[in-house]
Write a protein that holds these residues in place. Structure first.
Motif, PDB file in Angstrom:
ATOM      1  N   LEU A 432     -20.288  15.666 -18.255  1.00  0.00           N
ATOM      2  CA  LEU A 432     -19.617  15.249 -17.017  1.00  0.00           C
ATOM      3  C   LEU A 432     -18.974  16.443 -16.321  1.00  0.00           C
ATOM      4  O   LEU A 432     -18.967  16.533 -15.095  1.00  0.00           O
ATOM      5  N   ASN A 433     -18.447  17.359 -17.102  1.00  0.00           N
ATOM      6  CA  ASN A 433     -17.862  18.563 -16.533  1.00  0.00           C
ATOM      7  C   ASN A 433     -18.941  19.371 -15.802  1.00  0.00           C
ATOM      8  O   ASN A 433     -18.740  19.821 -14.672  1.00  0.00           O
ATOM      9  N   TRP A 434     -20.089  19.485 -16.458  1.00  0.00           N
ATOM     10  CA  TRP A 434     -21.207  20.166 -15.795  1.00  0.00           C
ATOM     11  C   TRP A 434     -21.565  19.444 -14.503  1.00  0.00           C
ATOM     12  O   TRP A 434     -21.791  20.066 -13.465  1.00  0.00           O
ATOM     13  N   LEU A 435     -21.597  18.107 -14.579  1.00  0.00           N
ATOM     14  CA  LEU A 435     -22.001  17.317 -13.422  1.00  0.00           C
ATOM     15  C   LEU A 435     -21.043  17.541 -12.257  1.00  0.00           C
ATOM     16  O   LEU A 435     -21.462  17.654 -11.098  1.00  0.00           O
ATOM     17  N   ALA A 436     -19.751  17.639 -12.562  1.00  0.00           N
ATOM     18  CA  ALA A 436     -18.766  17.866 -11.497  1.00  0.00           C
ATOM     19  C   ALA A 436     -19.022  19.215 -10.824  1.00  0.00           C
ATOM     20  O   ALA A 436     -19.027  19.313  -9.594  1.00  0.00           O
ATOM     21  N   GLY A 437     -19.244  20.242 -11.637  1.00  0.00           N
ATOM     22  CA  GLY A 437     -19.512  21.558 -11.061  1.00  0.00           C
ATOM     23  C   GLY A 437     -20.821  21.575 -10.285  1.00  0.00           C
ATOM     24  O   GLY A 437     -20.928  22.186  -9.224  1.00  0.00           O
ATOM     25  N   TYR A 438     -21.802  20.867 -10.821  1.00  0.00           N
ATOM     26  CA  TYR A 438     -23.115  20.807 -10.187  1.00  0.00           C
ATOM     27  C   TYR A 438     -23.015  20.092  -8.840  1.00  0.00           C
ATOM     28  O   TYR A 438     -23.591  20.518  -7.855  1.00  0.00           O
ATOM     29  N   ALA A 439     -22.244  19.007  -8.828  1.00  0.00           N
ATOM     30  CA  ALA A 439     -22.071  18.258  -7.587  1.00  0.00           C
ATOM     31  C   ALA A 439     -21.380  19.132  -6.548  1.00  0.00           C
ATOM     32  O   ALA A 439     -21.669  19.042  -5.354  1.00  0.00           O
ATOM     33  N   HIS A 440     -20.497  19.992  -7.003  1.00  0.00           N
ATOM     34  CA  HIS A 440     -19.840  20.901  -6.064  1.00  0.00           C
ATOM     35  C   HIS A 440     -20.863  21.846  -5.441  1.00  0.00           C
ATOM     36  O   HIS A 440     -20.864  22.072  -4.237  1.00  0.00           O
ATOM     37  N   LEU A 441     -21.740  22.355  -6.273  1.00  0.00           N
ATOM     38  CA  LEU A 441     -22.791  23.232  -5.761  1.00  0.00           C
ATOM     39  C   LEU A 441     -23.703  22.480  -4.793  1.00  0.00           C
ATOM     40  O   LEU A 441     -24.127  23.009  -3.777  1.00  0.00           O
ATOM     41  N   LEU A 442     -23.991  21.218  -5.115  1.00  0.00           N
ATOM     42  CA  LEU A 442     -24.883  20.426  -4.275  1.00  0.00           C
ATOM     43  C   LEU A 442     -24.198  19.930  -3.011  1.00  0.00           C
ATOM     44  O   LEU A 442     -24.854  19.399  -2.128  1.00  0.00           O
ATOM     45  N   GLY A 443     -22.888  20.066  -2.930  1.00  0.00           N
ATOM     46  CA  GLY A 443     -22.174  19.567  -1.761  1.00  0.00           C
ATOM     47  C   GLY A 443     -22.063  18.049  -1.751  1.00  0.00           C
ATOM     48  O   GLY A 443     -22.156  17.423  -0.707  1.00  0.00           O
ATOM     49  N   TYR A 444     -21.876  17.462  -2.928  1.00  0.00           N
ATOM     50  CA  TYR A 444     -21.840  16.005  -3.061  1.00  0.00           C
ATOM     51  C   TYR A 444     -20.430  15.647  -3.532  1.00  0.00           C
ATOM     52  O   TYR A 444     -20.160  15.540  -4.726  1.00  0.00           O
ATOM     53  N   ALA A 445     -19.536  15.477  -2.555  1.00  0.00           N
ATOM     54  CA  ALA A 445     -18.106  15.400  -2.855  1.00  0.00           C
ATOM     55  C   ALA A 445     -17.755  14.212  -3.743  1.00  0.00           C
ATOM     56  O   ALA A 445     -16.975  14.336  -4.687  1.00  0.00           O
ATOM     57  N   TRP A 446     -18.338  13.067  -3.448  1.00  0.00           N
ATOM     58  CA  TRP A 446     -17.980  11.880  -4.228  1.00  0.00           C
ATOM     59  C   TRP A 446     -18.293  12.084  -5.697  1.00  0.00           C
ATOM     60  O   TRP A 446     -17.473  11.812  -6.581  1.00  0.00           O
ATOM     61  N   LEU A 447     -19.475  12.583  -5.973  1.00  0.00           N
ATOM     62  CA  LEU A 447     -19.885  12.763  -7.365  1.00  0.00           C
ATOM     63  C   LEU A 447     -18.986  13.782  -8.062  1.00  0.00           C
ATOM     64  O   LEU A 447     -18.619  13.618  -9.230  1.00  0.00           O
ATOM     65  N   GLU A 448     -18.619  14.818  -7.328  1.00  0.00           N
ATOM     66  CA  GLU A 448     -17.751  15.836  -7.904  1.00  0.00           C
ATOM     67  C   GLU A 448     -16.417  15.219  -8.346  1.00  0.00           C
ATOM     68  O   GLU A 448     -15.989  15.387  -9.495  1.00  0.00           O
ATOM     69  N   ASN A 449     -15.799  14.457  -7.432  1.00  0.00           N
ATOM     70  CA  ASN A 449     -14.512  13.849  -7.775  1.00  0.00           C
ATOM     71  C   ASN A 449     -14.647  12.877  -8.930  1.00  0.00           C
ATOM     72  O   ASN A 449     -13.842  12.864  -9.857  1.00  0.00           O
TER      73      ASN A 449
END
Lengths: 645, 297
Positions: A432-449
């Motif tokens: 999940l931590n990876w996913l949050a960072g990945y979502a940040h890279l992808l510009g997907y704010a909801w998923l990051e939060n």
């Protein structure tokens, strides 16, 4: 001076100005709007259970937009230097918040130091707000001018570029006097007139040199940090900056007309016009940040000068050709170790051909080695666990099991189950931590939060009941991700490793392999474990594998019924022997071999998945557009902390 | 006075957009956030990079601001509440927005930093994707109004909003509008995480404040343009006309911001491919369809 007195309240990066009432008001507003640049990165902060946003900080992608430098955990030397460069880039007023960071030199003494933990961060931010409100402006602001943001001047022979010395002298080959330069590419800079602008300001040269060196020779931080000096040399020097620019322009224009002034640019003498083109190429290799302007400089130069006109064909004659046959100047762009889209600490050096990555190279965290962890068996597991802040539990378990193997200690079933619980909880949190960072890279704010908050909840979950509730949440998250428009099309085909050769863990399982060290463990087969795998071998299948694993893993935690790791239980005094253990960490199988002699770990050998995955960076990134290359590299989930020498 | 009033409404709109944007990107609503941020930025140093193209670097943020305000100048908030009702208003919106690209390209080139540079060129690519999709739907709107006057465009929707009359046009225009104001998922030139702020990455202090204000104004302007062209502008029962304009504009802005929260950033190649292979045929179909409706009905 009394505590709280005027002099004590000034923050380390105060802006030089008389604190008028208006400025005090501004400082109070700034104190309520603290933007943080996190070192080594938000991923490490999350892995340590810190929620910086809940503590009132807004995270910034660049030190340029930040007012607080947050240091999380103890930093190796390489990262401290990178942090110093980042700090130098931050506009004043700026401050440092150290969370369990210990000694942070070359950075200045942190304004607020807090123990590692959420309470520490919350109270630290509160304290920081107070000192920011009081001490953001001061008549005399402290300077920040340390070696880390400066490099040694180098002296080079005008005729023999391979002759480089640390001090002035003469060339051993031809006897000519050596001339100073700033970094590898700067000979060419001088030629443009750019390089000389710094000399217009006595007293600040060193600073500028330093920044330059960082950008070019060392390439520590993200591109563009050579601007550091502005933050330091000139607290509020608008006027001065202006003056600077003029000087630069002047020099710039004269550069072409008076080549003889610039000793060391023998290229000038040559009539061939392809030279500037080639030089620009070379220069950009050294100083990736200046891509455009060098070229710009070149054109001006030609326009003004004695060199006449040059056709595009001639200018690009010697440039490397890219896949589409178009000659472009290759630019070396160092990303990291503090790049916002990559795991904190990972350095990526990309050679860009336009916006396509021609070559890619990755490097882990600098300045650590394995010998740190040898020593008495007591505390060995804790020392190994500290190696990787992103998955401490897996490494603690690995060390424990290796020592048990070496000492021949049997493990009972209850302990084995509890270990499964702890390891699997960390796996879910890590994914999940990876996913949050990945979502940040992808510009997907909801998923990051969402991923970040689930990860924290999982780390903090006190019991299996809470984890069962979180499992439902993770399941929902997974479904939602599967339904997200544009996500599949963005990730399909990116970071492709069709056969998964050389990969481990989720990266291999995303390429259809069933490699999983857990499948061979008895305790897992009693829990009915089957590895998750997917065909595809691209970023999307890796994403799906990690999501499914996070859910599967929480099932295992529920079945194991416990999430605490029992301490290392060694009741024999005869601790001698050789043993090895393999643990499937969140990133793949890691193997540790230890040699015990009289209760001491004297030798050890560690194989980690990330050191293997570093080699996948070039196949994943090369030939891709910059953004796709980053998405591909990030999908490997490399932990730069696992890369040890 | 009208001008002042309109500018005031624009600023209020920008403020609300900034609040919304903060909420969308962080998940927490802070009504005072934008004020604090702006004041804090004014208190920070505004650094000039080491080797800037000084003119480009300085001009870019104000140019972005001017381009947004100019486009807003021809959009009516209520009958009479418009800065200038140009005879070529609908076309002028497009002309003013062309400078957005110029401003971002300058912001990318000016500071001489790799992230900014990549961001700037990316936006040039983005312009190639969206520019036709701004003009072509406006054409169909003007066809129905039989005028380029923006006030006439609103009045033409008295019986039926363009959103229902030509829904394809609305979709195409809304996508292009989001691409103009580089909102996520079209935030290729700024791309947090990917380019660390891209074109904005080298701006600090008051210059960054101007840049952020300009971006918020741009969002309001584009939301107002969608309102005027497709949602009947000030038309609506009970409430006064200006209130309808304000409500619709804010709702559109909120929708534009929310989309980005739930979608990942587009890839440049996909953006170009979809805009040209799908967007332009749709926009052409829309013109044809509106033409047939106008002739037949």
């Amino acid at each position: 001076v009394e505590p709280g007195g005027a002099a004590a309240a000034v923050i380390s990066g105060a802006r030089e100005a008389r604190p008028s009432p208006l400025r005090r008001l501004v400082a109070r507003a700034a104190a309520r709007d603290l933007r943080a640049f996190v070192v080594p990165g938000p991923d490490v902060a999350r892995a340590r259970g810190l929620d910086l946003e809940a503590a009132g900080l807004r995270l910034s992608d660049t030190p340029r937009h930040a007012s607080v430098l947050v240091l999380v955990g103890e930093l190796p030397a390489g990262l401290k230097e990178a942090a110093a460069v980042a700090y130098a880039q931050m506009p004043r007023p700026r401050a440092i918040l150290a969370v369990g960071a210990g000694d942070v030199s070359p950075l200045p003494e942190p304004d607020v130091s807090a123990p590692l933990g959420q309470e520490g961060v919350v109270s630290g931010v509160g304290e920081l707000r107070r000192s920011f409100a009081e001490g953001a402006f001061a008549p005399e602001a402290p300077e920040f001018d340390v070696d880390a943001v400066r490099t040694q001047p180098q002296y080079v022979c005008p005729m023999h570029p391979e002759v480089v010395r640390g001090e002035p002298g003469s060339c051993p080959i031809c006897g000519m006097d050596l001339v100073p330069r700033e970094s590898a590419g700067d000979m060419h800079h001088g030629h443009m007139g750019h390089g000389h602008m710094d000399h217009e300001r006595p007293g600040h040269e060193d600073m500028n040199h330093g920044d330059m060196g960082q950008g070019g020779a060392k390439g520590h931080d993200e591109a563009g940090h050579e601007h550091a000096r502005h933050g330091d040399a000139h607290a509020a020097g608008e006027g001065e900056e202006q003056g600077d620019a003029h000087d630069a322009h002047e020099m710039h224009e004269h550069g072409g007309a008076e080549p003889e002034e610039h000793g060391g640019h023998h290229d000038h003498e040559e009539p061939g016009h392809e030279d500037p083109g080639r030089e620009h190429g070379a220069m950009e290799h050294a100083e990736g940040d200046h891509g455009g302007h060098e070229r710009h400089g070149g054109h001006e130069h030609m326009g003004h000068g004695d060199m006449g006109f040059m056709s595009m064909v001639a200018m690009t004659k010697d440039l490397p050709r890219s896949g589409d046959g178009l000659p472009m100047e290759w630019v070396e762009a160092p990303l990291g170790p503090l790049f916002p889209g990559l795991p904190g600490g990972l350095s990526l050096t990309l050679t860009l051909d336009g916006d396509t990555v021609a070559q890619a190279r990755a490097q882990g965290v600098d300045g650590r080695n394995l010998e740190e962890v040898t020593g008495p068996v007591g505390g060995f597991a804790a020392r190994v666990a500290r190696l990787d802040p992103l998955s401490p539990v897996a490494y603690r378990l690995l060390a424990t099991r290796a020592v048990e193997e070496a000492a021949g200690t049997p493990v009972d079933e209850r302990t084995a189950l509890a270990r499964v619980g702890a390891l699997e909880r960390e796996r879910a949190a890590s994914h999940l931590n990876w996913l949050a960072g990945y979502a940040h890279l992808l510009g997907y704010a909801w998923l990051e939060n969402r991923a970040a908050s689930l990860q924290l909840a999982l780390l903090r979950a006190p019991d299996a009941e809470e984890i069962a509730r979180l499992r439902a949440e993770v399941l929902k998250l997974g479904r939602r991700v599967g339904r997200t428009p544009l996500l599949r099309s963005k990730l399909r085909g990116i970071g492709s490793l069709s056969d998964g050769v050389g990969a481990l863990g989720p990266v291999a399982r995303g390429s259809g392999q069933r490699t999983d060290a857990r499948a061979e463990e008895e305790v897992y087969s009693t829990l009915g474990f089957e590895p998750v795998f997917r065909e595809g071998g691209d970023a999307f299948s890796r994403l799906l594998v990690r999501l499914e694993e996070a859910i599967q893993t929480l099932d295992l935690v529920r079945k194991a019924g416990s999430v605490s790791i029992p301490a290392l239980n060694l009741d024999g005094a005869y601790l001698d022997g050789v043993g090895a253990a393999t643990v499937e960490t969140p990133r793949g199988a890691a193997t540790l071999g230890v040699t015990l002699e009289a209760g001491e770990v004297t030798d050890l050998e560690l194989e980690t998945p990330s050191s293997k995955h570093l080699e996948l960076v070039s196949p994943v990134a090369e030939g891709e557009e910059l953004a796709d290359a980053l998405v591909g590299v990030a999908s490997l989930d490399i932990s730069p902390w696992e890369v040890l020498r | 006075l009208t001008t002042l009033l309109v500018i005031l409404m624009l600023l209020v709109g920008a403020y609300l957009v900034a609040v919304l944007e903060g909420w969308v990107s962080t998940g927490s609503l802070r009504p005072a956030g934008p004020i604090l941020s702006a004041v804090a930025l004014l208190g920070h140093e505004s650094l000039v990079p080491r080797k800037p193209d000084r003119i480009f670097f300085e001009v870019a943020p104000p140019l972005l601001l001017i381009s947004a305000v100019l486009a807003f100048a021809v959009l009516p908030l209520a009958p009479g509440l418009i800065i200038t009702d140009l005879a070529t208003g609908a076309l002028f919106v497009n002309a003013a927005l062309a400078y957005v690209m110029v401003a971002l390209l300058m912001a990318g080139w000016g500071p001489d930093g790799a992230y900014a540079m990549v961001g700037g060129w990316r936006f040039l690519g983005q312009l190639i994707a969206y520019s036709m999709l701004i003009v072509m739907p406006i054409t169909a709107v003007a066809m129905r109004a039989e005028s380029l006057l923006t006030t006439a465009v609103v009045q033409s929707q008295a019986t039926l909003w363009n959103a229902l009359y030509q829904p394809v046009g609305l979709v195409v225009f809304a996508v292009a509008a989001m691409a103009v104001c580089f909102l996520p998922p079209f935030d290729l030139p700024t791309a947090p995480g990917e380019l660390a702020g891209g074109v904005a990455s080298e701006y600090t202090g008051w210059r960054l404040a101007v840049f952020r204000l300009a971006r918020a104004l741009l969002v309001v302007t584009l939301a107002a343009a969608i309102t005027v062209f497709y949602l009947g502008g000030w038309l609506g029962p009970v409430l006064p006309p200006w209130a309808w304009s304000a409500l619709k504009t804010l709702a559109v802005a909120a929708a534009m911001l929310l989309v980005g929260r739930y979608t990942p950033r587009l890839r440049e190649e996909h953006l170009l491919a979809w805009c040209w292979k799908l967007g332009i045929p749709l926009a052409l179909f829309n013109i044809f369809y509106v033409g047939v409706l106008l002739l037949v009905v």
